[in-house]
Design a protein around this motif. Structure first.
Motif, PDB file in Angstrom:
ATOM      1  N   UNK A  33       1.179  -1.298  -0.281  1.00 31.17           N
ATOM      2  CA  UNK A  33       0.029   0.321   0.046  1.00 31.17           C
ATOM      3  C   UNK A  33       0.762   1.133  -0.217  1.00 31.17           C
ATOM      4  N   UNK A  34       2.382   1.441   0.917  1.00 35.53           N
ATOM      5  CA  UNK A  34       2.904   2.560   0.904  1.00 35.53           C
ATOM      6  C   UNK A  34       3.032   2.380  -0.936  1.00 35.53           C
ATOM      7  N   UNK A  35       3.705   1.885  -0.910  1.00 32.23           N
ATOM      8  CA  UNK A  35       4.456   1.396  -3.174  1.00 32.23           C
ATOM      9  C   UNK A  35       3.396   2.171  -3.832  1.00 32.23           C
ATOM     10  N   UNK A  36       2.037   1.355  -3.956  1.00 33.49           N
ATOM     11  CA  UNK A  36       1.110   2.215  -4.106  1.00 33.49           C
ATOM     12  C   UNK A  36       1.048   3.717  -4.313  1.00 33.49           C
ATOM     13  N   UNK A  40       0.826   6.380  -7.224  1.00 39.48           N
ATOM     14  CA  UNK A  40      -0.499   6.821  -7.892  1.00 39.48           C
ATOM     15  C   UNK A  40      -1.544   5.697  -8.807  1.00 39.48           C
ATOM     16  N   UNK A  41      -0.367   5.863  -9.772  1.00 39.69           N
ATOM     17  CA  UNK A  41      -0.520   5.287 -11.259  1.00 39.69           C
ATOM     18  C   UNK A  41       0.054   4.673 -11.960  1.00 39.69           C
ATOM     19  N   UNK A  42       1.495   4.557 -11.570  1.00 40.91           N
ATOM     20  CA  UNK A  42       2.543   3.971 -12.126  1.00 40.91           C
ATOM     21  C   UNK A  42       2.364   2.163 -10.918  1.00 40.91           C
ATOM     22  N   UNK A  43       2.091   3.001 -10.089  1.00 34.73           N
ATOM     23  CA  UNK A  43       2.279   1.150  -9.563  1.00 34.73           C
ATOM     24  C   UNK A  43       0.569   0.669  -8.971  1.00 34.73           C
ATOM     25  N   UNK A  48      -3.462  -5.497  -7.191  1.00 36.16           N
ATOM     26  CA  UNK A  48      -3.145  -7.417  -6.873  1.00 36.16           C
ATOM     27  C   UNK A  48      -2.583  -7.701  -6.153  1.00 36.16           C
ATOM     28  N   UNK A  49      -1.094  -7.250  -5.489  1.00 36.35           N
ATOM     29  CA  UNK A  49      -0.400  -7.772  -5.029  1.00 36.35           C
ATOM     30  C   UNK A  49      -1.296  -7.440  -3.013  1.00 36.35           C
ATOM     31  N   UNK A  50      -1.901  -6.809  -2.867  1.00 36.62           N
ATOM     32  CA  UNK A  50      -2.255  -6.276  -2.142  1.00 36.62           C
ATOM     33  C   UNK A  50      -3.830  -7.520  -2.181  1.00 36.62           C
ATOM     34  N   UNK A  51      -4.266  -7.547  -3.211  1.00 40.13           N
ATOM     35  CA  UNK A  51      -5.904  -8.251  -3.077  1.00 40.13           C
ATOM     36  C   UNK A  51      -5.469  -9.598  -2.493  1.00 40.13           C
ATOM     37  N   UNK A  52      -4.224 -10.106  -3.068  1.00 48.92           N
ATOM     38  CA  UNK A  52      -3.518 -11.843  -2.910  1.00 48.92           C
ATOM     39  C   UNK A  52      -3.494 -12.020  -1.157  1.00 48.92           C
ATOM     40  N   UNK A  83      -9.458  -1.210  -7.389  1.00 47.93           N
ATOM     41  CA  UNK A  83      -8.580  -0.285  -7.069  1.00 47.93           C
ATOM     42  C   UNK A  83      -7.896  -0.094  -8.381  1.00 47.93           C
ATOM     43  N   UNK A  84      -7.900  -1.866  -9.184  1.00 49.65           N
ATOM     44  CA  UNK A  84      -6.784  -2.304 -10.575  1.00 49.65           C
ATOM     45  C   UNK A  84      -7.251  -1.742 -11.488  1.00 49.65           C
ATOM     46  N   UNK A  85      -8.312  -1.715 -11.299  1.00 49.66           N
ATOM     47  CA  UNK A  85      -9.200  -1.506 -12.918  1.00 49.66           C
ATOM     48  C   UNK A  85      -9.977   0.535 -12.702  1.00 49.66           C
ATOM     49  N   UNK A  86      -9.707   0.712 -11.799  1.00 48.27           N
ATOM     50  CA  UNK A  86     -10.101   2.483 -12.016  1.00 48.27           C
ATOM     51  C   UNK A  86      -9.276   3.505 -12.613  1.00 48.27           C
ATOM     52  N   UNK A  87      -9.620   3.940 -13.253  1.00 46.43           N
ATOM     53  CA  UNK A  87      -9.469   4.488 -14.321  1.00 46.43           C
ATOM     54  C   UNK A  87      -8.960   5.814 -13.693  1.00 46.43           C
ATOM     55  N   UNK A  88      -9.242   6.411 -13.273  1.00 43.35           N
ATOM     56  CA  UNK A  88      -9.783   8.122 -12.375  1.00 43.35           C
ATOM     57  C   UNK A  88      -8.749   7.794 -11.701  1.00 43.35           C
ATOM     58  N   UNK A  89      -7.375   9.263 -11.221  1.00 44.63           N
ATOM     59  CA  UNK A  89      -6.772   9.031  -9.875  1.00 44.63           C
ATOM     60  C   UNK A  89      -7.505   9.006  -8.400  1.00 44.63           C
ATOM     61  N   UNK A  90      -9.065   9.989  -8.687  1.00 42.41           N
ATOM     62  CA  UNK A  90      -9.719  10.161  -7.672  1.00 42.41           C
ATOM     63  C   UNK A  90     -10.040   8.762  -7.175  1.00 42.41           C
ATOM     64  N   UNK A  91     -10.548   8.226  -8.064  1.00 39.27           N
ATOM     65  CA  UNK A  91     -10.971   7.002  -7.129  1.00 39.27           C
ATOM     66  C   UNK A  91      -9.739   5.754  -6.423  1.00 39.27           C
ATOM     67  N   UNK A  92      -8.804   5.970  -7.649  1.00 40.76           N
ATOM     68  CA  UNK A  92      -7.935   5.325  -6.674  1.00 40.76           C
ATOM     69  C   UNK A  92      -7.126   5.523  -5.881  1.00 40.76           C
TER      70      UNK A  92
END
Lengths: 155, 135
Positions: A33-36, A40-43, A48-52, A83-92
């Motif tokens: 989560x820290x890395x994301x 926000x967009x690059x990571x 997927x790693x978080x959800x796993x 989050x993985x499929x969110x396209x808007x930065x605000x959603x991420x």
């Protein structure tokens, strides 16, 4: 709820082993989560790693009789998928904020696994569920009866 | 293969979470299986298949780097192991994943949480359908 195979046991070391193992998965989720959050967009793929990690915590906790941990991990798992499929930065960003809450609570509950779910956790769960609903809800699930039907339908 | 007794069977449990491996192994032992091998991942499971005769596999779905579907594909594609009964044991209940396992040739699928009796029924059912044990 399924009888708890651990709580019925007298082997406290087994419970501690379970807690330590889940703490490891929770720590991995926290680092992810820290890395994301740092990009926000690059990571975004790291959701997927978080959800796993949340999936693993959920599966182990539900089988070993810790439903309060499993319930919040389940919400974290589904929100990470969003989050993985969110396209808007605000959603991420909203997903990341919610996942911090989920992650922190899961970790707390793992450490304090003997405590009942408190009012605060229930409020959090309601909030996470509302957010998940706003993002379109959880993925379609099947229960054991439906799985039986699918297996029989295979012929 | 002739019908066998539970005590003669060699069961392989594959799960990357130690707590789950121990839990499933204990439930199987309580159900009468005296020999239960455990593997923490697919590579370890493959090695066990090479050196031991395995009569039943219980595998988790989500593992890394190879997952339960990868292992199922390996077993079903191998001339020596393709007939080994394979039970997927997982908390994964999304339709997509369940269908994936069924298409890949899983014999049965049990979702967490399960009790000792539910696991026992599933295991017996698979072994009877595959004619490993009698009815």
């Amino acid at each position: 709820m399924t009888a708890n195979p651990l709580r019925g046991a007298t082997d406290a070391a087994r419970i501690q082993e379970f807690v330590s193992e889940l703490e490891g998965f929770a720590t991995k989720a926290e680092e992810t989560l820290k890395a994301i959050e740092s990009d926000l967009e690059g990571n975004r793929h790291l959701f997927s790693v978080f959800s796993e990690s949340m999936f693993t915590i959920r599966g182990t906790a539900v089988q070993l009789g810790f439903p309060n941990i499993a319930d919040i991990a389940s919400l974290g798992e589904e929100l990470a998928i969003k989050g993985r499929s969110a396209t808007q930065r605000a959603h991420i960003r909203r997903c990341v904020a919610a996942l911090w809450d989920a992650q922190t609570t899961v970790k707390y509950l793992i450490i304090h696994h003997d405590e009942e779910t408190g009012e605060e956790q229930q409020i959090l769960m309601n909030r996470l569920q509302s957010m998940l609903n706003a993002f379109g809800g959880a993925r379609p699930k099947v229960d054991q009866d439906e799985i039986e039907a699918l297996l029989k339908g295979r012929g | 293969m002739g019908r066998m007794l539970l005590t003669d069977l060699n069961v392989l449990v594959v799960d990357d979470v130690n707590s789950m491996r121990v839990n499933i192994r204990d439930l199987l032992k309580a159900a009468g299986f005296s020999t239960v091998r455990v593997a923490g991942g697919v590579d370890e499971a493959k090695k066990l298949l090479e050196v031991e005769t395995i009569h039943l596999v219980l595998s988790d779905l989500h593992m890394e780097p190879l997952n339960g579907l990868d292992f199922l594909g390996y077993v079903r594609g191998h001339p020596l192991y393709k007939g080994v009964p394979f039970l997927m044991v997982t908390a994964e209940n999304t339709k997509e994943h369940v269908l994936g396992a069924i298409v890949a040739g899983v014999d049965d699928y049990i979702m967490k949480p399960f009790t000792a009796v539910q696991l026992q029924n599933k295991v017996y059912g698979v072994l009877q359908r595959k004619k490993v044990i009698g009815t």
